[in-house]
Enzyme design. Structure first.
Site, PDB file in Angstrom:
ATOM      1  N   ARG A  33       0.857  -1.276   0.084  1.00 45.63           N
ATOM      2  CA  ARG A  33       0.132   0.144  -0.020  1.00 45.63           C
ATOM      3  C   ARG A  33       1.085   1.273   0.014  1.00 45.63           C
ATOM      4  O   ARG A  33       0.371   2.024  -0.609  1.00 45.63           O
ATOM      5  CB  ARG A  33      -1.073  -0.037   1.098  1.00 45.63           C
ATOM      6  N   GLU A 177     -12.143 -15.235  11.500  1.00 45.42           N
ATOM      7  CA  GLU A 177     -12.669 -14.443  10.037  1.00 45.42           C
ATOM      8  C   GLU A 177     -12.363 -15.282   8.848  1.00 45.42           C
ATOM      9  O   GLU A 177     -11.173 -15.573   8.421  1.00 45.42           O
ATOM     10  CB  GLU A 177     -11.408 -13.306  10.074  1.00 45.42           C
ATOM     11  N   LYS A 219     -15.634 -12.281  12.194  1.00 40.26           N
ATOM     12  CA  LYS A 219     -15.529 -11.273  11.220  1.00 40.26           C
ATOM     13  C   LYS A 219     -15.730 -11.858   9.958  1.00 40.26           C
ATOM     14  O   LYS A 219     -14.846 -12.311   9.188  1.00 40.26           O
ATOM     15  CB  LYS A 219     -14.124 -10.804  11.628  1.00 40.26           C
ATOM     16  N   GLY A 262     -13.117  -5.583   2.943  1.00 38.50           N
ATOM     17  CA  GLY A 262     -12.846  -6.413   1.743  1.00 38.50           C
ATOM     18  C   GLY A 262     -12.607  -5.588   0.311  1.00 38.50           C
ATOM     19  O   GLY A 262     -12.597  -6.359  -0.665  1.00 38.50           O
ATOM     20  N   GLY A 263     -12.186  -4.337   0.718  1.00 40.37           N
ATOM     21  CA  GLY A 263     -11.680  -3.742  -0.651  1.00 40.37           C
ATOM     22  C   GLY A 263     -12.874  -2.973  -1.278  1.00 40.37           C
ATOM     23  O   GLY A 263     -12.932  -2.168  -2.360  1.00 40.37           O
TER      24      GLY A 263
HETATM   25  P1  13P Z   1     -10.221  -4.748   5.019  1.00 38.35           P
HETATM   26  O1  13P Z   1     -11.310  -4.140   5.823  1.00 38.35           O
HETATM   27  O2  13P Z   1      -9.327  -3.938   4.306  1.00 38.35           O
HETATM   28  O3  13P Z   1     -10.811  -5.849   4.278  1.00 38.35           O
HETATM   29  O4  13P Z   1      -9.145  -5.424   6.121  1.00 38.35           O
HETATM   30  C1  13P Z   1     -10.194  -6.262   7.155  1.00 38.35           C
HETATM   31  C2  13P Z   1      -9.068  -7.259   7.496  1.00 38.35           C
HETATM   32  O5  13P Z   1      -8.749  -7.233   8.989  1.00 38.35           O
HETATM   33  C3  13P Z   1      -8.471  -8.381   6.839  1.00 38.35           C
HETATM   34  O6  13P Z   1      -7.984  -9.251   7.548  1.00 38.35           O
END
Ligand code: 13P
Length: 342
Positions: A33, A177, A219, A262-263
């Site tokens: 990034r 997650e 998550k 998630g983008g």
């Molecule tokens: P994003 O919200 O950018 O998807 O990242 C969340 C995250 O913790 C990914 O593991």
């Protein structure tokens, strides 16, 4: 295992108008990034960036917990105060990413399995001593021609459950997650089917591993079409598909669901969370909030660009996104928040 403390931490993480800030990008992800914005990819610049985040004035009004990365939990501000102490002082509970990344799953082309169970018990004990009170592990599920396979779904569910039990024994609340990623051109319906299967498999594994569901946070991804799909679902369609999926799969004993972004575009993520609350706020048995990384951080990172002169503007942008998502959690977000004074 002290289950009542775990429940208290989970409750504190999900309380009121607050959500979580994921600032746990691995060194490789953070560097990627930075590279896109021409920011030097060094430990010092990563430290400066995280310094800006933890010191953002007012962040604590909207954020109950921050997920750190191994490098970050050991870092300090320029004057030598540990980031973790700054967070604690602000009343933000420190968390830690403990998976070691998703690698290609042998024998299953295009699929991934997350590593990091070896030595996890000892690592968690150390993180607890440092002050972390919750943890995060991300599994990656990809939708494609013949994937995900039942074996990949089961293997990741089993690994998430093993991780969760290690966490609870060490006194940390596990954030579980299972991310069904947006890569690809699949439909919203396909995402709904796969996410439903993945979450069913996850709760089955958590049950079999004796994980106390009252001491975890889920998550998940929102139910969305793949990023290359021509489908452009409205807010109601996304809200309905997402909440229906969780009502079918997530036991009411789970204290909270905190989305990854998630983008998704930042403001759209806030709008979608808000619509879930305005439409379904009265039928959800769990707290529904955010645990975003990019949808909170990206505008701030783009303003900062590695330049000290931009720190104040970047901090304002960061806290603004946290405020928008907090409003969405309360079902009172409106697009006006994006144009008003920030
Ligand atoms: P994003 O919200 O950018 O998807 O990242 C969340 C995250 O913790 C990914 O593991």
């Amino acid at each position: 295992m002290d289950t009542s403390t775990l429940k208290t931490i989970a409750y504190q993480l999900m309380q009121g108008n607050k959500g979580l800030l994921a600032m746990d990008e691995s060194t490789a992800t953070c560097n990627k990034r930075f590279q896109e914005l021409g920011i030097p990819q060094t430990e010092e610049y990563r430290r400066k960036y995280r310094d800006l985040i933890v010191n953002a004035p007012g962040l604590e009004e909207y954020i109950s917990g921050a997920i750190l990365f191994d490098e970050t939990i050991k870092q300090s501000t320029a004057d030598g105060t540990l980031f973790i102490d700054i967070l604690k002082h602000k009343g933000i509970i420190p968390g830690i990413k403990v998976d070691e990344g998703a690698i290609p799953m042998a024998g299953f082309p295009g699929e991934k399995i997350t590593e990091g169970l070896d030595g996890l018990g000892d690592r968690l004990k150390n993180y607890y001593k440092m002050g972390a009170r919750f943890a995060k592990w991300r599994a990656v599920i990809t939708i494609g021609a013949d994937i995900p396979s039942p074996t990949c779904i089961k293997a990741n569910a089993y690994t998430l459950a093993r991780y969760a039990m290690f966490c609870q024994e060490a006194g940390l609340v596990p954030i579980v997650e299972p991310e069904v990623v947006m890569d690809g051109d699949h439909s919203l319906q396909k995402c709904a089917e796969v996410t439903t299967e993945v979450i069913h498999a996850l709760f089955n594994a958590l049950y079999q591993h004796r994980v106390d569901l009252e001491g975890i946070i889920l998550k998940p991804n929102m139910i969305l079409p793949g990023e290359n799909s021509p489908e452009k679902p409205g807010l109601d369609e996304v809200a309905e598909a997402t909440i229906k999926c969780f009502l079918k799969t997530v036991p009411a004993s789970v204290p909270g669901i905190a989305f990854l972004s998630g983008g998704q575009q930042a403001a759209l993520a806030s709008e979608r969370l808000n619509r879930m609350h305005t439409r379904f706020g009265d039928v959800m048995p769990w707290v529904l909030t955010f645990s975003f990384s990019r949808a909170i951080q990206q505008p701030a990172l783009e303003l900062w660009k590695g330049n000290d002169d931009n720190i104040v503007a970047a901090q304002r942008a960061l806290v603004h996104r946290a405020a928008c998502n907090s409003a969405a959690k309360m079902g009172v977000y409106s697009a006006d928040m994006e144009t008003g004074p920030q």
